[in-house]
Motif scaffolding. Structure first.
Motif, short mmCIF file in Angstrom:
data_model
loop_
_atom_site.label_atom_id
_atom_site.label_comp_id
_atom_site.label_asym_id
_atom_site.label_seq_id
_atom_site.Cartn_x
_atom_site.Cartn_y
_atom_site.Cartn_z
N VAL A 30 0.83 -1.36 0.08
CA VAL A 30 -0.02 0.07 0.08
C VAL A 30 0.68 1.26 -0.06
CG1 VAL A 30 -1.76 1.36 1.24
CG2 VAL A 30 -1.96 -1.25 0.98
N ALA A 31 1.69 1.25 0.84
CA ALA A 31 2.74 2.45 0.92
C ALA A 31 3.73 2.60 -0.52
CB ALA A 31 3.84 2.17 1.91
N ALA A 32 3.54 1.50 -1.19
CA ALA A 32 4.42 1.79 -2.57
C ALA A 32 3.46 2.36 -3.59
CB ALA A 32 5.06 0.26 -3.01
N LEU A 33 2.28 1.80 -3.34
CA LEU A 33 1.26 2.30 -4.46
C LEU A 33 0.81 3.71 -4.16
CD1 LEU A 33 -0.41 1.62 -6.69
CD2 LEU A 33 -2.18 0.97 -4.98
N LEU A 34 0.80 4.14 -2.98
CA LEU A 34 0.54 5.46 -2.63
C LEU A 34 1.63 6.50 -2.77
CD1 LEU A 34 -1.50 5.09 0.78
CD2 LEU A 34 -2.09 5.70 -1.41
N ALA A 35 3.20 5.90 -3.05
CA ALA A 35 4.01 6.75 -3.37
C ALA A 35 4.02 6.87 -4.86
CB ALA A 35 5.53 5.91 -2.54
N THR A 36 3.56 6.30 -5.57
CA THR A 36 3.73 6.64 -7.11
C THR A 36 3.28 7.68 -7.48
OG1 THR A 36 1.56 5.25 -7.45
CG2 THR A 36 3.50 3.96 -7.42
N THR A 37 3.53 8.25 -8.66
CA THR A 37 2.83 9.24 -9.23
C THR A 37 1.39 9.13 -9.37
OG1 THR A 37 3.23 8.91 -11.59
CG2 THR A 37 4.92 10.00 -10.35
N ASP A 38 0.56 10.06 -9.77
CA ASP A 38 -0.96 9.72 -10.24
C ASP A 38 -0.87 8.90 -11.29
OD1 ASP A 38 -1.29 11.73 -8.06
OD2 ASP A 38 -1.94 13.25 -9.36
N ALA A 39 -0.22 9.28 -12.40
CA ALA A 39 -0.42 8.15 -13.79
C ALA A 39 0.14 6.78 -13.36
CB ALA A 39 0.39 8.84 -14.96
N PHE A 41 0.00 5.45 -10.32
CA PHE A 41 -1.18 4.76 -9.36
C PHE A 41 -2.17 4.28 -10.21
CE2 PHE A 41 -5.18 5.04 -7.06
CZ PHE A 41 -4.81 4.74 -5.99
N PHE A 42 -2.63 4.97 -11.31
CA PHE A 42 -4.02 4.28 -12.25
C PHE A 42 -3.43 3.32 -12.85
CE2 PHE A 42 -5.79 8.42 -10.95
CZ PHE A 42 -6.90 8.07 -10.30
N ALA A 43 -2.26 3.36 -13.37
CA ALA A 43 -1.61 2.14 -14.25
C ALA A 43 -1.52 0.96 -13.47
CB ALA A 43 -0.24 2.64 -15.09
N GLN A 44 -0.87 1.19 -12.15
CA GLN A 44 -0.59 -0.12 -11.36
C GLN A 44 -2.15 -0.83 -11.14
OE1 GLN A 44 2.16 -1.68 -10.19
NE2 GLN A 44 3.12 -0.21 -12.06
N THR A 45 -3.08 -0.16 -10.71
CA THR A 45 -4.48 -0.49 -10.53
C THR A 45 -4.97 -1.28 -11.68
OG1 THR A 45 -5.53 1.71 -10.56
CG2 THR A 45 -4.80 0.83 -8.50
N ALA A 46 -4.64 -0.42 -13.04
CA ALA A 46 -5.40 -1.15 -14.15
C ALA A 46 -4.63 -2.50 -14.47
CB ALA A 46 -5.11 -0.10 -15.13
N LEU A 47 -3.26 -2.54 -14.16
CA LEU A 47 -2.47 -3.93 -14.42
C LEU A 47 -3.00 -4.83 -13.31
CD1 LEU A 47 1.10 -2.70 -15.31
CD2 LEU A 47 -0.74 -4.11 -16.90
N ALA A 48 -3.24 -4.43 -12.18
CA ALA A 48 -3.81 -5.37 -11.11
C ALA A 48 -5.26 -6.12 -11.45
CB ALA A 48 -3.81 -4.59 -9.73
N GLN A 49 -6.06 -5.23 -12.05
CA GLN A 49 -7.18 -5.88 -12.39
C GLN A 49 -7.05 -6.79 -13.61
OE1 GLN A 49 -9.50 -2.14 -13.41
NE2 GLN A 49 -11.03 -2.77 -12.06
N LYS A 50 -6.29 -6.45 -14.61
CA LYS A 50 -5.89 -7.25 -15.67
C LYS A 50 -5.23 -8.56 -15.34
CE LYS A 50 -4.04 -5.93 -19.66
NZ LYS A 50 -3.23 -5.23 -20.48
N VAL A 51 -4.39 -8.71 -14.29
CA VAL A 51 -3.89 -9.97 -13.46
C VAL A 51 -4.95 -10.64 -12.91
CG1 VAL A 51 -2.57 -10.56 -11.76
CG2 VAL A 51 -1.43 -8.86 -13.37
N ALA A 52 -5.95 -10.02 -12.28
CA ALA A 52 -6.80 -10.60 -11.35
C ALA A 52 -7.81 -11.19 -12.27
CB ALA A 52 -7.45 -9.70 -10.29
N ASN A 53 -8.14 -10.58 -13.34
CA ASN A 53 -9.21 -11.13 -14.40
C ASN A 53 -8.56 -12.52 -14.97
OD1 ASN A 53 -11.01 -9.30 -13.86
ND2 ASN A 53 -10.39 -7.81 -15.46
N ALA A 54 -7.17 -12.44 -15.17
CA ALA A 54 -6.68 -13.78 -15.83
C ALA A 54 -6.25 -14.78 -14.87
CB ALA A 54 -5.74 -13.15 -16.87
N CYS A 55 -6.79 -14.53 -13.58
CA CYS A 55 -6.05 -15.61 -12.72
C CYS A 55 -7.34 -16.03 -11.84
CB CYS A 55 -4.94 -15.34 -11.84
SG CYS A 55 -4.57 -16.39 -10.59
N PRO A 56 -7.75 -17.10 -11.81
CA PRO A 56 -8.89 -17.52 -10.60
C PRO A 56 -8.49 -17.69 -9.24
CG PRO A 56 -8.38 -19.54 -12.23
CD PRO A 56 -7.39 -18.32 -12.64
#
Length: 134
Positions: A30-39, A41-56
């Protein structure tokens, strides 16, 4: 009259929006995510969604993601402006995608990204802050 004013202040204070509690997620991630720039931050959460959607066995914690957005940006326009900066977000997502593909030697277009998800959770990376392993 003073009692009415105090009662009104107490009622309004009870209705004021409060920051979302930060009780979930690995503190390092969480600290690592909050320390990122705004762009980033949104890129990391978008990739996290992609990973979660492709892993049961991994899910995306949307509720916690929303709490992080509220914590980071509050209720103001800054969050909307940051989310609307799609060119910067796309660039950061491309960089992060290439990095993940190199690290795990797998394209993020695969239908099974469990290796990426579990690896990132183990690394406690920013991307893993919103992932939940089942």
């Amino acid at each position: 009259m003073q009692k009415l004013a105090v009662l009104l202040v107490v009622m309004v204070a009870g209705c004021a929006p409060r920051p979302a509690p930060m009780i979930q997620g690995d503190p390092t991630a969480v600290a690592a995510l909050l320390a990122t720039t705004d762009a980033q931050f949104f890129a990391q959460t978008a990739l996290a969604q992609k990973v979660a959607n492709a892993c049961p066995s991994i899910s995306f914690n949307d509720r916690f993601n929303q709490a992080l957005i509220a914590h980071r940006f509050g209720g103001g326009r800054r969050g909307l402006a940051a989310a609307a900066n799609t060119r910067a977000i796309d660039l950061e997502e491309d960089v992060a995608t290439r990095s993940l593909q190199a690290r795990y030697e797998t394209p993020l277009t695969d239908t099974n990204l469990c290796t990426v998800g579990t690896g990132e959770i183990a690394r406690k990376s920013a991307l893993s802050a919103v992932l939940i392993a089942s």
